[in-house]
Design a protein around this motif. Structure first.
Motif, PDB file in Angstrom:
ATOM      1  N   UNK A 259       0.818  -1.205   0.000  1.00 27.64           N
ATOM      2  CA  UNK A 259       0.000   0.000   0.000  1.00 27.64           C
ATOM      3  C   UNK A 259       0.858   1.263   0.000  1.00 27.64           C
ATOM      4  N   UNK A 260       1.910   1.237   0.792  1.00 30.27           N
ATOM      5  CA  UNK A 260       2.801   2.395   0.874  1.00 30.27           C
ATOM      6  C   UNK A 260       3.426   2.687  -0.490  1.00 30.27           C
ATOM      7  N   UNK A 261       3.985   1.655  -1.133  1.00 33.89           N
ATOM      8  CA  UNK A 261       4.633   1.880  -2.422  1.00 33.89           C
ATOM      9  C   UNK A 261       3.618   2.215  -3.504  1.00 33.89           C
ATOM     10  N   UNK A 272       0.796  16.093   0.549  1.00 32.39           N
ATOM     11  CA  UNK A 272       0.471  16.109   1.976  1.00 32.39           C
ATOM     12  C   UNK A 272      -0.411  14.913   2.350  1.00 32.39           C
ATOM     13  N   UNK A 273      -1.338  14.572   1.481  1.00 29.87           N
ATOM     14  CA  UNK A 273      -2.213  13.433   1.755  1.00 29.87           C
ATOM     15  C   UNK A 273      -1.421  12.124   1.731  1.00 29.87           C
ATOM     16  N   UNK A 274      -0.508  12.008   0.780  1.00 30.14           N
ATOM     17  CA  UNK A 274       0.323  10.800   0.720  1.00 30.14           C
ATOM     18  C   UNK A 274       1.206  10.688   1.955  1.00 30.14           C
ATOM     19  N   UNK A 275       1.790  11.813   2.359  1.00 31.65           N
ATOM     20  CA  UNK A 275       2.664  11.799   3.534  1.00 31.65           C
ATOM     21  C   UNK A 275       1.888  11.392   4.780  1.00 31.65           C
ATOM     22  N   UNK A 276       0.666  11.911   4.914  1.00 29.37           N
ATOM     23  CA  UNK A 276      -0.166  11.550   6.064  1.00 29.37           C
ATOM     24  C   UNK A 276      -0.505  10.060   6.043  1.00 29.37           C
ATOM     25  N   UNK A 277      -0.762   9.531   4.829  1.00 29.02           N
ATOM     26  CA  UNK A 277      -1.077   8.106   4.708  1.00 29.02           C
ATOM     27  C   UNK A 277       0.126   7.249   5.074  1.00 29.02           C
ATOM     28  N   UNK A 316       9.607   9.797   7.803  1.00 34.53           N
ATOM     29  CA  UNK A 316       8.590   9.775   6.764  1.00 34.53           C
ATOM     30  C   UNK A 316       9.080  10.465   5.486  1.00 34.53           C
ATOM     31  N   UNK A 317       9.830  11.541   5.635  1.00 34.87           N
ATOM     32  CA  UNK A 317      10.346  12.239   4.459  1.00 34.87           C
ATOM     33  C   UNK A 317      11.232  11.349   3.600  1.00 34.87           C
ATOM     34  N   UNK A 318      12.107  10.581   4.234  1.00 38.35           N
ATOM     35  CA  UNK A 318      12.978   9.684   3.490  1.00 38.35           C
ATOM     36  C   UNK A 318      12.183   8.539   2.860  1.00 38.35           C
ATOM     37  N   UNK A 319      11.191   8.050   3.586  1.00 41.98           N
ATOM     38  CA  UNK A 319      10.336   7.007   3.022  1.00 41.98           C
ATOM     39  C   UNK A 319       9.608   7.526   1.784  1.00 41.98           C
ATOM     40  N   UNK A 320       9.124   8.771   1.860  1.00 41.25           N
ATOM     41  CA  UNK A 320       8.440   9.373   0.710  1.00 41.25           C
ATOM     42  C   UNK A 320       9.380   9.495  -0.479  1.00 41.25           C
ATOM     43  N   UNK A 321      10.618   9.863  -0.209  1.00 40.45           N
ATOM     44  CA  UNK A 321      11.600   9.998  -1.289  1.00 40.45           C
ATOM     45  C   UNK A 321      11.838   8.653  -1.967  1.00 40.45           C
TER      46      UNK A 321
END
Length: 339
Positions: A259-261, A272-277, A316-321
């Protein structure tokens, strides 16, 4: 005779291909039950046309009640000794059913679990189980574990069932995971399972969101946890002498990471919505592992291990990257392949 149950809903473009593949099979002693589940398109009309072309086809109409109720209706109507399920957007291979019937009768088994071809975004990926044997369920913990981890227990369309052993129908209160629970209930009635290490059907998955298997499920995490608990009870009932089933927790973490990927391809969500998820997934994953007393799950894919490294540390920022970079690489590969 084999009763082949095909739920029909919004399948106007694929139903003929599916049904013609069934009619052309090497194994001819079949009935094809088209359960027309109140489709809003011309699927029902097409089903009636197909029934006129082959006497083995029977059309059963019902109001739209969902795929589980459609399959359950098929089970009620089926006249065959064996049951097979086929989705209306897939199609079967010529010798597939012939081989399944041969194995179940040759082995004296109660179930056949076979491989399949996964057609995903223009690519064919052959998915085969780890063995080609007949296994005794009571003494085959490792085999059943591998079948589960390989995803071969999840679906109904790669299996051949004995109608007389079906004690429980598909759960109708879930929109995800109901197939797994149906299979687990059936396997409890089985003593021997034939594993067929060859593909018997073409499973088509369109990740652009046009098939049931890829639609967004808002309750996917909650459902994954429910399935985890029920599957743990299933394995405990089959193998009461086995103390721990840590691999089930690994599967839950894989579901979370799927789900994350997948958020990397979500064009209808803001950053912002993706980061919150992602932050919520990280919270749920940590809480799950703490509750189950698991320090670190075993993850096979490198990209999952990298993303998990950052999630467990709340970075979370690194995960988003990492998620964004992976999505970019996938898109580049797809463009080069022209899909």
């Amino acid at each position: 005779m084999v009763s082949i149950i095909v739920p029909v809903y919004k399948s106007e473009k694929t139903l003929r291909r599916c049904v013609e593949s069934l009619c052309r099979q090497a194994y001819a002693d079949i009935e094809i039950l088209l359960i027309v589940d109140g489709p809003p398109d011309g699927s029902g009309i097409l089903a009636d046309q197909l029934a006129k072309e082959d006497a083995r086809i029977r059309v059963i109409n019902q109001p739209n009640r969902g795929v589980s109720r459609a399959r359950n209706r098929g089970l009620t109507e089926a006249a065959g000794e064996y049951i097979r399920f086929v989705d209306s957007d897939d199609y079967v291979l010529y010798h597939g059913l012939d081989e399944m019937v041969r194995r179940i009768e040759q082995d004296g088994s109660d179930l056949v679990i076979a491989g399949f071809d996964h057609l995903y975004f223009g690519q064919k990926i052959e998915k085969l189980p780890h063995t080609n044997a007949c296994i005794e369920l009571a003494s085959s913990y490792e085999d059943l574990k591998q079948l589960y981890m390989g995803g071969f227990l999840n679906m109904p369309w790669n299996k051949l069932y004995k109608k007389e052993l079906i004690r429980e129908q598909f759960p109708v209160d879930l929109n995800l995971g109901e197939d797994l629970l149906f299979n687990e209930a059936y396997i409890r009635q089985a003593a021997r399972i034939s594993v067929l290490q060859q593909p018997v059907c073409e499973y088509i998955q369109d990740d652009r969101g046009t098939t049931l298997s890829t639609k967004k499920r808002n309750d996917k995490v909650e459902t994954a946890l429910l399935l985890y608990e029920k599957t743990k009870v299933f394995f405990q009932s089959c193998y009461p002498d086995v103390g721990q089933f840590a691999f089930l927790a690994d599967k839950v973490c894989t579901t979370f990471l799927d789900e994350v990927e997948g958020l990397g391809f979500a064009k209808d969500m803001t950053y912002a919505e993706k980061r919150a998820a992602v932050a919520e997934y990280a919270k749920q994953t940590r809480a799950f592992l703490q509750r189950e007393g698991i320090r670190k799950p075993e993850l096979t894919l490198l990209d999952y291990r990298i993303v998990f490294f950052f999630l467990r540390r709340q970075q979370i920022g690194m995960a988003m990257l990492m998620i964004r970079l992976r999505a970019m690489v996938v898109e580049i590969v797809r463009r080069r392949k022209g899909v």
